[in-house]
Scaffold this active site. Structure first.
Site, PDB file in Angstrom:
ATOM      1  N   TYR A  60       0.843  -1.201   0.000  1.00  0.00           N
ATOM      2  CA  TYR A  60       0.000   0.000   0.000  1.00  0.00           C
ATOM      3  C   TYR A  60       0.877   1.249   0.000  1.00  0.00           C
ATOM      4  O   TYR A  60       1.662   1.480   0.926  1.00  0.00           O
ATOM      5  CB  TYR A  60      -0.891  -0.020   1.227  1.00  0.00           C
ATOM      6  CG  TYR A  60      -2.026   0.976   1.242  1.00  0.00           C
ATOM      7  CD1 TYR A  60      -3.332   0.540   1.014  1.00  0.00           C
ATOM      8  CD2 TYR A  60      -1.827   2.316   1.517  1.00  0.00           C
ATOM      9  CE1 TYR A  60      -4.398   1.428   1.058  1.00  0.00           C
ATOM     10  CE2 TYR A  60      -2.892   3.212   1.554  1.00  0.00           C
ATOM     11  CZ  TYR A  60      -4.166   2.762   1.322  1.00  0.00           C
ATOM     12  OH  TYR A  60      -5.215   3.647   1.369  1.00  0.00           O
ATOM     13  N   TYR A 101      -5.619   5.523  -7.126  1.00  0.00           N
ATOM     14  CA  TYR A 101      -5.798   5.363  -5.675  1.00  0.00           C
ATOM     15  C   TYR A 101      -7.245   4.959  -5.410  1.00  0.00           C
ATOM     16  O   TYR A 101      -8.149   5.790  -5.411  1.00  0.00           O
ATOM     17  CB  TYR A 101      -5.470   6.677  -4.975  1.00  0.00           C
ATOM     18  CG  TYR A 101      -5.860   6.730  -3.500  1.00  0.00           C
ATOM     19  CD1 TYR A 101      -5.132   6.027  -2.547  1.00  0.00           C
ATOM     20  CD2 TYR A 101      -6.945   7.490  -3.081  1.00  0.00           C
ATOM     21  CE1 TYR A 101      -5.486   6.079  -1.212  1.00  0.00           C
ATOM     22  CE2 TYR A 101      -7.298   7.556  -1.743  1.00  0.00           C
ATOM     23  CZ  TYR A 101      -6.568   6.850  -0.815  1.00  0.00           C
ATOM     24  OH  TYR A 101      -6.912   6.907   0.511  1.00  0.00           O
TER      25      TYR A 101
END
Lengths: 152, 396
Positions: B299, B350
């Site tokens: 991430y 994102y």
């Protein structure tokens, strides 16, 4: 000047806008802010095991006891880490740029950390480990926020 | 034991958009397209779905169920926290399946950052103009917001600075994360950022929250991603080659807590991703170690947090992620540990980390655009954030 006259109200250079300091205290955090308004920095310490904690909260994270003493601090600290902010994430911050957010550890309070600002200093002068001292920022008639400036 | 009991059988996504550009589609429409796409990928329909395994900030599954016409929901669970739950939402799905509570479980994320709905100002509060994703005022927030610490990027900058102080990490190391990730996005039609990024571009970019500049920040996007998980038995009869949930874990040290919004985490792991104890449990469940990981989808909301996850997952020693990436280790295809082969949150899109799960599945199916040769085991992590943080080990 008499000794009953209140301290002069002032705002240090490089402090963020007062609008951000509209507070919503609860019964555990309110004593911190009442003391702050009197220009006293206090940190809760567990009456059972002596552990300091921040922010003020209803239980000691070591022994789970609830009793606390409010221990007044000298306000001497060290920069644990920091960021220099150059971009306003909301329009309110545009006129404040650049400003320095510091995480300050208080050696006299077991190393608990406060999130604050470095004020009255060149932003580029900040570094990890630098000694700092407390400066009060009178953001409103009844609200003061602890900020820090270079010691010495 | 959860190991190998469930498998990901379908992945789907809406188109990805820059912030606000998905309009006039609705958030519900975006997630519906992603879910229907993932079910079609699996060879299933909405009539097969009976559960949701989710994490915070998405759309209410009740609304999704009534809109898509799911016959009966038998499980609906959500990991608390924030983006830390991304990978773990699929772990929650696997847990529901292994326990017998549900059979076909959908995990999804959808977001639409139009207007003032920007995560970048998510701690500004209403007075600060933080908009719809703003955390509500709280007694704890009184100890952070007055300092003008208003967004996650600013907060993670403080962790990054501490890491630099302790270990000598440099902006060049952060740049390597941004540049290697951008390189992976270039050949991908789904990626929003496909122009090459040079070291000069990086250092010429405006500083946002020192030490983080523009390219250390992820994108601001609209879009949705969905993942369909079912039992290992059922997975064998479906359209795609199953991708097994080898292990999953979530949580973290209690005193990691709300992490970036209180800054009193223990000194021992302040300059970390918060994943260290989760990583240990993940490898224990899987019975494999860091050396067995073929590709890592970490991430990447902010570049320094990729460095800290490399350390916390044992892909390099603690404090040595800077030299590790400087040596080219995370570059695809030449590095020893390819990272974010899809372009990540930084350069593809994102969607709060769900694109990482999708990419890991494609790697293990052997269908990825940037295919790691013979990838057998993929690591996927959720965002370094307040607890729980989470991760998955997937295998083909």
């Amino acid at each position: 000047m008499t000794d009953t006259q209140p301290a002069p109200r002032s705002r240090p250079g490089g402090a963020p806008p007062a609008e951000l300091a509209v507070l919503t205290p609860d019964s555990w955090t309110e004593p911190f802010w009442i003391a702050a308004a009197e220009h006293r920095l206090v940190v809760p310490r567990c009456t059972n095991c002596g552990t300091f904690r921040m922010p003020p909260s209803p239980f000691c994270y070591v022994c789970q006891a609830q009793g606390i003493d409010w221990v007044e601090q000298t306000g001497d600290g060290r920069v644990y880490s920091y960021t220099v902010i150059h971009h306003a994430v909301v329009p309110l911050m545009r006129d404040a740029l650049p400003y320095v957010v510091v995480v300050v550890e208080l050696p006299d309070a077991g190393g608990v950390r406060l999130v604050s600002n470095l004020v009255d200093c060149e932003p580029s002068s900040v570094e990890v480990g630098m000694p700092v001292r407390l400066v009060w920022d009178d953001v409103a008639d009844d609200v003061a926020v602890p900020r820090f400036t270079a010691a010495r | 034991m959860l190991k190998d009991r469930a498998a990901i059988v379908g992945v789907g996504a809406s188109q990805y958009y820059k912030r606000g550009q998905s309009l006039p589609q609705t958030n519900l429409e975006l997630v519906g397209k992603a879910i229907l796409g993932a079910l079609d990928d699996a060879g299933l329909t909405v009539r097969d779905v009976d559960g949701f395994g989710l994490y915070s900030f998405g759309l209410d599954p009740a609304l999704v169920a009534q809109t898509l016409g799911i016959p009966e929901v038998r499980f609906s669970g959500m990991l608390t926290g924030g983006g830390g739950g991304a990978a773990g939402s699929v772990g929650l799905a696997a847990a529901a399946i292994a326990s017998g509570m549900a059979d076909v479980v959908v995990s999804y994320m959808t977001l639409q950052q139009a207007g003032l709905r920007r995560f970048g100002a998510s701690f500004a509060g209403s007075a600060g103009g933080g908009g719809q994703y703003s955390a509500p005022p709280s007694p704890e927030g009184d100890f952070v917001r007055p300092a003008g610490l208003l967004g996650p990027g600013q907060m993670f900058s403080i962790l990054a600075r501490r890491h630099m102080h302790l270990y000598g990490t440099t902006r060049e190391h952060l740049a390597e994360v941004a540049i290697s990730t951008r390189n992976n996005a270039i050949p991908r039609p789904s990626a929003l950022m496909r122009a090459p990024l040079t070291l000069d571009d990086y250092f010429d970019a405006r500083m946002i929250s020192d030490p983080l500049c523009l390219y250390d920040y992820c994108l601001e996007c609209d879009g949705a991603v969905a993942v369909v998980t079912t039992s290992a038995e059922r997975a064998r009869d479906l359209r795609q080659k199953p991708v097994y949930v080898l292990a999953t874990a979530n949580g973290g040290n209690g005193r990691w807590g709300q992490a970036i919004t209180w800054m009193n985490m223990d000194d021992e792991y302040f300059a970390s991703s918060g994943h260290r104890p989760v990583a240990q449990r993940l490898y224990e469940m899987a019975g494999v170690g860091p050396a067995d990981v073929d590709v890592a989808e970490l991430y990447d909301h902010f570049t320094p947090m990729v460095l800290m996850q490399l350390e916390d997952y044992g892909l390099c020693p603690i404090g040595e992620s800077g030299p590790f990436v400087e040596a080219g280790s995370i570059r695809f295809p030449t590095g020893s540990m390819p990272v974010n082969t899809h372009g990540g949150n930084l350069s593809e899109a994102y969607i709060i980390g769900m694109t990482h799960v999708k990419e890991a599945v494609e790697q293990l199916r052997g269908t990825a655009v940037n295919q790691v040769a013979d990838a057998e085991i993929a690591l996927v992590t959720g965002g370094p954030a307040s607890i729980p943080v989470s991760s998955l080990l997937l295998r083909r």
